[in-house]
Each structure stands twice: as structure tokens, then as C-alpha cells.
Design a protein around this motif. Structure first.
Motif, PDB file in Angstrom:
ATOM      1  N   PRO A  98       0.777  -1.228   0.000  1.00  0.00           N
ATOM      2  CA  PRO A  98       0.000   0.000   0.000  1.00  0.00           C
ATOM      3  C   PRO A  98       0.816   1.290   0.000  1.00  0.00           C
ATOM      4  O   PRO A  98       0.279   2.347  -0.310  1.00  0.00           O
ATOM      5  CB  PRO A  98      -0.815  -0.110   1.290  1.00  0.00           C
ATOM      6  N   ARG A  99       2.116   1.231   0.370  1.00  0.00           N
ATOM      7  CA  ARG A  99       2.911   2.451   0.371  1.00  0.00           C
ATOM      8  C   ARG A  99       3.291   2.789  -1.070  1.00  0.00           C
ATOM      9  O   ARG A  99       4.073   2.098  -1.716  1.00  0.00           O
ATOM     10  CB  ARG A  99       4.161   2.261   1.222  1.00  0.00           C
ATOM     11  N   VAL A 100       2.706   3.871  -1.604  1.00  0.00           N
ATOM     12  CA  VAL A 100       2.939   4.231  -2.999  1.00  0.00           C
ATOM     13  C   VAL A 100       3.942   5.371  -3.143  1.00  0.00           C
ATOM     14  O   VAL A 100       4.457   5.617  -4.231  1.00  0.00           O
ATOM     15  CB  VAL A 100       1.626   4.580  -3.729  1.00  0.00           C
ATOM     16  N   SER A 101       4.217   6.076  -2.045  1.00  0.00           N
ATOM     17  CA  SER A 101       5.275   7.078  -1.983  1.00  0.00           C
ATOM     18  C   SER A 101       5.479   7.403  -0.509  1.00  0.00           C
ATOM     19  O   SER A 101       4.912   6.740   0.367  1.00  0.00           O
ATOM     20  CB  SER A 101       4.926   8.328  -2.799  1.00  0.00           C
ATOM     21  N   SER A 102       6.282   8.407  -0.239  1.00  0.00           N
ATOM     22  CA  SER A 102       6.553   8.752   1.160  1.00  0.00           C
ATOM     23  C   SER A 102       7.104  10.162   1.260  1.00  0.00           C
ATOM     24  O   SER A 102       7.591  10.734   0.280  1.00  0.00           O
ATOM     25  CB  SER A 102       7.558   7.769   1.766  1.00  0.00           C
ATOM     26  N   ILE A 103       6.991  10.715   2.459  1.00  0.00           N
ATOM     27  CA  ILE A 103       7.755  11.896   2.834  1.00  0.00           C
ATOM     28  C   ILE A 103       8.900  11.405   3.706  1.00  0.00           C
ATOM     29  O   ILE A 103       8.679  10.738   4.717  1.00  0.00           O
ATOM     30  CB  ILE A 103       6.904  12.905   3.613  1.00  0.00           C
ATOM     31  N   ILE A 104      10.111  11.737   3.311  1.00  0.00           N
ATOM     32  CA  ILE A 104      11.294  11.348   4.076  1.00  0.00           C
ATOM     33  C   ILE A 104      11.898  12.602   4.701  1.00  0.00           C
ATOM     34  O   ILE A 104      12.234  13.556   3.993  1.00  0.00           O
ATOM     35  CB  ILE A 104      12.333  10.656   3.181  1.00  0.00           C
ATOM     36  N   ASP A 105      12.001  12.610   6.024  1.00  0.00           N
ATOM     37  CA  ASP A 105      12.631  13.717   6.733  1.00  0.00           C
ATOM     38  C   ASP A 105      14.127  13.455   6.784  1.00  0.00           C
ATOM     39  O   ASP A 105      14.577  12.541   7.482  1.00  0.00           O
ATOM     40  CB  ASP A 105      12.098  13.841   8.166  1.00  0.00           C
ATOM     41  N   ASN A 106      14.884  14.241   6.062  1.00  0.00           N
ATOM     42  CA  ASN A 106      16.334  14.035   6.000  1.00  0.00           C
ATOM     43  C   ASN A 106      17.023  15.091   6.867  1.00  0.00           C
ATOM     44  O   ASN A 106      17.313  16.192   6.410  1.00  0.00           O
ATOM     45  CB  ASN A 106      16.822  14.123   4.558  1.00  0.00           C
ATOM     46  N   TRP A 107      17.273  14.753   8.129  1.00  0.00           N
ATOM     47  CA  TRP A 107      17.870  15.715   9.053  1.00  0.00           C
ATOM     48  C   TRP A 107      19.394  15.733   8.972  1.00  0.00           C
ATOM     49  O   TRP A 107      20.039  16.620   9.564  1.00  0.00           O
ATOM     50  CB  TRP A 107      17.457  15.370  10.487  1.00  0.00           C
ATOM     51  N   ALA A 108      19.981  14.791   8.272  1.00  0.00           N
ATOM     52  CA  ALA A 108      21.436  14.662   8.268  1.00  0.00           C
ATOM     53  C   ALA A 108      22.158  15.939   7.813  1.00  0.00           C
ATOM     54  O   ALA A 108      23.113  16.367   8.474  1.00  0.00           O
ATOM     55  CB  ALA A 108      21.854  13.469   7.419  1.00  0.00           C
ATOM     56  N   PRO A 109      21.753  16.584   6.709  1.00  0.00           N
ATOM     57  CA  PRO A 109      22.497  17.782   6.293  1.00  0.00           C
ATOM     58  C   PRO A 109      22.511  18.872   7.365  1.00  0.00           C
ATOM     59  O   PRO A 109      23.550  19.504   7.591  1.00  0.00           O
ATOM     60  CB  PRO A 109      21.748  18.240   5.034  1.00  0.00           C
ATOM     61  N   TYR A 110      21.385  19.064   8.035  1.00  0.00           N
ATOM     62  CA  TYR A 110      21.317  20.100   9.066  1.00  0.00           C
ATOM     63  C   TYR A 110      22.189  19.734  10.258  1.00  0.00           C
ATOM     64  O   TYR A 110      22.943  20.569  10.777  1.00  0.00           O
ATOM     65  CB  TYR A 110      19.872  20.309   9.509  1.00  0.00           C
ATOM     66  N   TYR A 111      22.102  18.493  10.707  1.00  0.00           N
ATOM     67  CA  TYR A 111      22.865  18.076  11.876  1.00  0.00           C
ATOM     68  C   TYR A 111      24.370  18.156  11.599  1.00  0.00           C
ATOM     69  O   TYR A 111      25.149  18.631  12.436  1.00  0.00           O
ATOM     70  CB  TYR A 111      22.482  16.660  12.294  1.00  0.00           C
ATOM     71  N   VAL A 112      24.789  17.685  10.457  1.00  0.00           N
ATOM     72  CA  VAL A 112      26.210  17.730  10.105  1.00  0.00           C
ATOM     73  C   VAL A 112      26.687  19.178  10.023  1.00  0.00           C
ATOM     74  O   VAL A 112      27.771  19.530  10.516  1.00  0.00           O
ATOM     75  CB  VAL A 112      26.462  16.978   8.786  1.00  0.00           C
ATOM     76  N   LYS A 113      25.882  20.039   9.422  1.00  0.00           N
ATOM     77  CA  LYS A 113      26.255  21.451   9.292  1.00  0.00           C
ATOM     78  C   LYS A 113      26.391  22.118  10.651  1.00  0.00           C
ATOM     79  O   LYS A 113      27.390  22.801  10.926  1.00  0.00           O
ATOM     80  CB  LYS A 113      25.193  22.176   8.464  1.00  0.00           C
ATOM     81  N   ARG A 114      25.415  21.918  11.539  1.00  0.00           N
ATOM     82  CA  ARG A 114      25.422  22.631  12.818  1.00  0.00           C
ATOM     83  C   ARG A 114      26.537  22.137  13.741  1.00  0.00           C
ATOM     84  O   ARG A 114      27.172  22.927  14.437  1.00  0.00           O
ATOM     85  CB  ARG A 114      24.064  22.489  13.495  1.00  0.00           C
ATOM     86  N   VAL A 115      26.781  20.849  13.740  1.00  0.00           N
ATOM     87  CA  VAL A 115      27.888  20.337  14.544  1.00  0.00           C
ATOM     88  C   VAL A 115      29.219  20.831  13.974  1.00  0.00           C
ATOM     89  O   VAL A 115      30.135  21.191  14.724  1.00  0.00           O
ATOM     90  CB  VAL A 115      27.841  18.804  14.627  1.00  0.00           C
TER      91      VAL A 115
END
Length: 365
Positions: free
Chosen positions: A254-271
Motif C-alpha cells: 500500500p505504500r505508494v510514496s513517502s515523505i522522508i525527513d532528512n535531518w542529516a544535512p542540518y545536523y552535520v552542518k550545525r555540529v
């Protein structure tokens, strides 16, 4: 006596931090301890899973220059303040708090530890100079999902499982409905409020309630895969979307698409900014263009023309040539909100506590 000794040690740490913290931050840090506070388990397959993937990306990016610590299943409220205080006293240089309900505890603890940097997800309060906020424009992904829902529903009944009545959730409902309605004027939307971020049993019950009403497309703003698991029991009669992470185990339907929350760029940038001494207080709100909101693969269960239309919408949003809240749009009571061609200011969206015209029912208080 032992308890007093522990408190004195914490106070000594705090004093040392206050005396040397500003100089250390100005020069950068050779090594940093980074904390993450999660509202659910890292294995939830959704929201918390994605935040933890971001934390792991920080570890991979900086290796032995960072130490990552985290706490799962922290309730919003007093428990969060206790956990944050413990993390601060343990020597964390930066703490990410990853749920809306951590907003007040984050600011309360930040006041006590001015040289520790606090980053709060989806909130709006920055009461102290050491508190930053960050969010993602989930409503952009909801527009794409809404278009698919409007085109694919056979019953003309689509559903939405909502967590809590806050602007982040309400703007997603509105965006989903508006784009489903544009794709299919006969669409009706049913909303079930689960009043939880992560509770698979409640989420499953909400999905069952929608299916019993004849809904055949379900979106959700909760954290588990339970709604898709319920949809899977219908033998293809009901479809849905991955929420926060890809939830690819339910592809192609039934999953035909998704919203993916990609926090990695923000976390890597801020650290990285903490380590190199360029860190500054910010309020970040990125979307598809910034890579924090990704549209997961649209599967072959979606007709080719609908898939092409959805991908074109995604690309237009990324390019800045289309805004999901473009007028004319009225509020639920029929009063004008956005005129023809006007786009919603960020302030309106961040304070959105109304449904758009066509949605029935009331927002819970």
C-alpha cells in the motif's frame, strides 16, 4: 552527603563551562559531545528513526571528533527537563531536542546552561541566545501526496491520521486536502485525531476507523508503520504513504510514496559550525529545495501520468516556481485568506490554526 557531592560536581562543571565556554566556542572545539533527545524509539521506522539516522551521519562525518549520546522514549513535559539537565551535566556541548513538546523544557534548561547550545525541532521559542530552532516544510510533501490521493481514490474518500492540533500538523492537513481537491473536485476528507506521536495501537485503530468509513487513501502524521500495516490487510483496496521515513517494506503497495525527513544535512552542518567556531543562533525552515524533505519513490502502483504530474509538482516546488499555498484560498468559514496568485507568508503558516474551505469538522482544542 553523596547526593550533595553530586550536586556540587554539577555546579563545578557549570561554573567551569561559564568561565571558559565563550572563548572555546569562539576558537572552535577539538572535540564535542552531542546529545539527542527522542520522543519515540529509534526503531520506530518513522520520525525518531530519521532523527537518529541524522545523528549517525554526524558520527560518520566527524569520527572521533564527536561523541554521540541519546535518550529514547522521553515523554514531553517534566521528564524532558530532567533528561536535558542530566545531558547538560554529563558534558554535552550541544543538545538536539526532537519533538514539539520539548519546547518549554528546552528553553528552561538552556537558561541554566548558557554555554551549551540547544537545538529544538519544530518549535518557535528562542528565549535565550543559546537556543536555535529548526523545522522542515512538510506541507510541501503533503501537496505531492494530496495530488496522488485525489487521482487514485476510487471512493472519493481520503483520510488523514493527525497527531496533535498544532500548526505543523494543520498546515499538512490543509495542503493535502487542497491538492487532492484540485486533482479531484469530488474528494472528501476524513480526519482522525490520534493525540499521540507514537502509539502503534492507537494509529492502527485510527486507520481502521478511516477504512470503515470507506476511505481508500490514508496519509498520517504519526510515527509508526501501523497505518500502512492496516492498509496492507485490505488486499490492495487501500493505499497510503510512508511518513517521516521511506517505510519501504510496504512497497510497491500500500505504500505508494513517502515523505522522508532528512535531518542529516542540518545536523552535520550545525555540529561542524560548533567545531569550527562559526556557530550562531538561527531559525531554520528548509523543505524540498534544501533536501530536508524528500519525496520517496513513487511506485508503479501509481499510473504513469499521475506519477509524472506528482514529480513535476515536486520539481516546481524545489525550483521555487510553485508554492503549495497559492491563492485563491478561503478559510473554512468561507472568509478570504489568500487572493488569486498570492502565496502564504511563513508567519501565517507557522501560526496556522484553521482549516481551509471544504474541510468539515473542528480542530480540537
Amino acid at each position: 552527603m553523596k547526593r550533595r557531592t553530586i550536586l556540587k560536581g554539577g555546579a563545578a562543571f557549570g561554573l567551569a563551562s561559564m568561565m571558559g565556554g565563550k572563548m572555546a566556542l569562539a576558537q572552535g572545539l577539538e572535540k564535542a559531545k552531542i546529545g539527542f533527545v527522542y520522543v519515540g524509539p529509534i526503531g520506530d521506522g518513522g520520525w525518531t528513526f530519521q532523527h537518529h539516522q541524522g545523528a549517525l551521519a554526524v558520527q560518520e562525518a566527524y569520527g572521533d571528533k564527536v561523541e554521540i549520546v541519546w535518550q529514547e522514549n522521553v515523554p514531553e513535559g517534566a521528564d524532558a527537563e530532567r533528561v536535558l539537565t542530566q545531558m547538560a551535566l554529563s558534558g554535552c556541548n550541544m543538545i538536539f531536542t526532537t519533538s514539539f513538546g520539548y519546547m518549554d523544557p528546552t528553553n528552561a534548561v538552556a537558561a541554566k546552561f548558557p554555554d551549551i547550545k540547544f537545538e529544538h525541532a519544530t518549535g518557535y521559542k528562542r528565549d535565550h541566545a543559546n537556543v536555535s530552532t529548526y523545522n522542515a516544510r512538510f506541507y510541501e510533501g503533503r501537496a505531492v501526496q494530496g495530488h496522488i490521493a485525489g487521482k487514485m481514490t476510487k471512493s472519493n474518500k481520503i483520510g488523514y491520521i493527525a497527531s496533535f492540533p498544532i500548526p505543523e500538523v494543520i498546515m499538512g492537513i490543509n495542503s493535502y486536502y487542497l491538492h487532492a481537491k484540485k486533482a479531484n473536485p469530488a474528494v472528501e476528507l476524513s480526519i482522525v485525531w490520534a493525540f499521540t506521536w507514537f502509539d502503534p495501537a492507537k494509529e492502527a485503530d485510527a486507520a481502521k476507523a478511516l477504512i470503515d468509513q470507506g476511505v481508500d487513501v490514508i496519509a498520517s502524521h504519526t510515527d509508526s508503520t501501523a497505518p500502512l500495516a492496516e492498509a496492507a490487510k485490505t488486499n490492495g483496496a487501500v493505499i497510503g504513504f510512508g511518513q517521516a521515513s521511506d517505510m519501504s517494506e510496504y512497497k510497491p503497495t500500500p505504500r505508494v510514496s513517502s515523505i522522508i525527513d532528512n535531518w542529516a544535512p542540518y545536523y552535520v552542518k550545525r555540529v561542524g559550525e560548533l567545531l569550527d567556531g562559526t556557530y550562531a543562533q538561527i531559525d531554520a525552515w528548509e523543505g524540498i529545495a534544501g533536501g530536508e524533505v524528500e519525496i520517496g519513490e513513487i511506485t508503479d502502483a501509481v499510473p504513469a501520468d499521475v506519477k509524472a504530474e506528482a514529480e513535476a509538482m515536486r520539481d516546481a516546488i524545489a525550483a521555487g516556481t510553485y508554492h503549495p499555498f497559492t491563492g485563491p484560498i478561503n478559510k473554512q468559514d468561507g472568509s478570504a485568506w489568500l487572493a488569486e496568485g498570492a502565496t502564504a507568508p511563513d508567519g501565517d503558516l507557522l501560526g496556522m490554526m484553521f482549516y481551509v474551505e471544504g474541510i468539515t469538522g473542528e480542530i480540537p482544542s
